[in-house]
Design an enzyme around this catalytic site. Structure first.
Site, PDB file in Angstrom:
ATOM      1  N   ARG A 239       2.346  -7.677   3.545  1.00 57.12           N
ATOM      2  CA  ARG A 239       2.468  -7.106   4.218  1.00 57.12           C
ATOM      3  C   ARG A 239       2.826  -6.284   2.677  1.00 57.12           C
ATOM      4  O   ARG A 239       3.475  -5.888   2.429  1.00 57.12           O
ATOM      5  CB  ARG A 239       3.685  -6.480   5.102  1.00 57.12           C
ATOM      6  N   GLU A 267      -3.107   1.073   5.340  1.00 60.28           N
ATOM      7  CA  GLU A 267      -3.792   0.368   5.507  1.00 60.28           C
ATOM      8  C   GLU A 267      -4.000   0.684   7.601  1.00 60.28           C
ATOM      9  O   GLU A 267      -3.052   1.132   8.146  1.00 60.28           O
ATOM     10  CB  GLU A 267      -2.876  -1.190   6.058  1.00 60.28           C
ATOM     11  N   HIS A 286      -7.688  -7.247   4.764  1.00 65.06           N
ATOM     12  CA  HIS A 286      -6.455  -8.236   6.261  1.00 65.06           C
ATOM     13  C   HIS A 286      -7.358  -9.009   6.798  1.00 65.06           C
ATOM     14  O   HIS A 286      -7.882  -8.864   8.149  1.00 65.06           O
ATOM     15  CB  HIS A 286      -6.039  -7.051   7.142  1.00 65.06           C
TER      16      HIS A 286
END
Length: 323
Positions: A239, A267, A286
């Protein structure tokens, strides 16, 4: 009959192995009326799922199709049991990690840029890249045009199911493995996270594959980046907030390290953000687990969890038990 609500964009065929004695209810993204369900399979994207939630009634169990459930507890409250899809995305994420390591060590981002310019002789820029990144100005002949993974030291920060899968895939490269987790273990040797700073200087490659919690927030900060070897590779498949973004930008611009990121903080990464223009950096948006098997694997885990729930058996992937 148990009522299962799921995102309408998922193909009904994906649910062919679900128990036959349940009612499957597709939930459109723009749901505009209340629906009574017992089990909710949320959309993969939190923004879509949170728009649907206010119209759901009677939910007792959430079967998330992702390993990360950070947004769900605050959305559904404490009286709903939440399970994640732990194990569903091990292969995809592990393969991305191996690919990212090899791409950076083989200088693929540089060679892609050379391909776009159609200038063959630019390949010798890789020799300069190697010299600068590794602080090794010695003349090499033949010139250095890439690096090898075999024999390097890899530090795995997080040693759960995905970390173990990455390690399995690294075996043919005969790397030396260092492992860090929340608590120390033996066979194989896993160091406690409290010893991370002492292990960072030993690693050529640092892989982050640990859960995001309040304890892991900012785990890799300015101090940890300074501890890393000159030219070491940081790979974040976990993450974004686990890494201090400002410190990472500074370390990349200074030529201290290189990095491959599938996750960032913030993000989505906005246009104009300093990370986009950092040297020695590979960013993918991602996508690590997003293969054609993504939904198939996730729903296989959800199906098993549902069968346990219906049989009154203990659930396997509980991240929040209902109060």
């Amino acid at each position: 009959m148990l009522r299962i609500g799921y995102p309408a964009m998922l193909a009904p065929d994906l649910f062919r192995n679900f128990p036959s004695d349940v009612e499957l209810i597709p939930l459109p993204e723009e749901l505009d009326h209340d629906v009574e369900i017992d089990v909710w399979v949320p959309d993969f994207y939190a923004a879509r799922a949170t728009r649907v939630w206010p119209h759901l009634r009677g939910v007792k169990l959430v079967l998330c199709l992702l390993a990360g459930t950070e947004w769900i507890p605050a959305t559904v409250g404490p009286h709903v049991t939440i399970c994640n899809a732990q194990g569903a995305h091990n292969i995809g994420t592990a393969e991305w990690t191996i690919g990212a390591i090899l791409a950076m060590l083989k200088y693929f981002p540089l060679y892609l840029d050379i391909q776009h310019t159609e200038v063959w002789k630019r390949r010798f820029e890789s020799s300069q890249l190697y010299a600068e990144m590794n602080a090794d100005p010695r003349p090499y002949y033949p010139p250095v045009l890439l690096e090898e993974l075999t024999g390097k030291t890899v530090l795995m920060v997080g040693h759960g199911a995905i970390g173990k899968e990455i390690e399995r895939m690294l075996e043919p490269f005969r790397v030396k493995m260092l492992r860090v987790a929340r608590t120390a273990r033996t066979e194989p040797l896993v160091h406690a996270v409290s010893g991370l700073d002492s292990l960072l200087p030993q690693a050529d490659v640092v892989v982050l594959i640990l859960p995001y919690t309040k304890d892991s927030h900012g785990l890799i900060g300015r101090r940890q980046l300074e501890f890393m070897r000159q030219g070491a590779l940081l790979v974040n498949a976990a993450r974004g907030p686990i890494v201090d973004t400002d410190a990472l930008v500074d370390a990349l611009k200074a030529g201290k390290i290189r990095a491959a990121l599938d996750v960032t903080e913030p993000e989505p990464l906005p246009q104009g953000h300093p990370l986009w223009s950092c040297p020695n950096l590979l960013i993918t948006p991602h996508i690590a687990a997003s293969s054609p098997q993504f939904a198939v694997n996730a729903l296989r885990v959800a199906e098993e969890e549902l069968r346990r729930y219906m049989a009154g058996e203990p659930l396997q992937n509980v991240v929040q038990a209902a109060i």
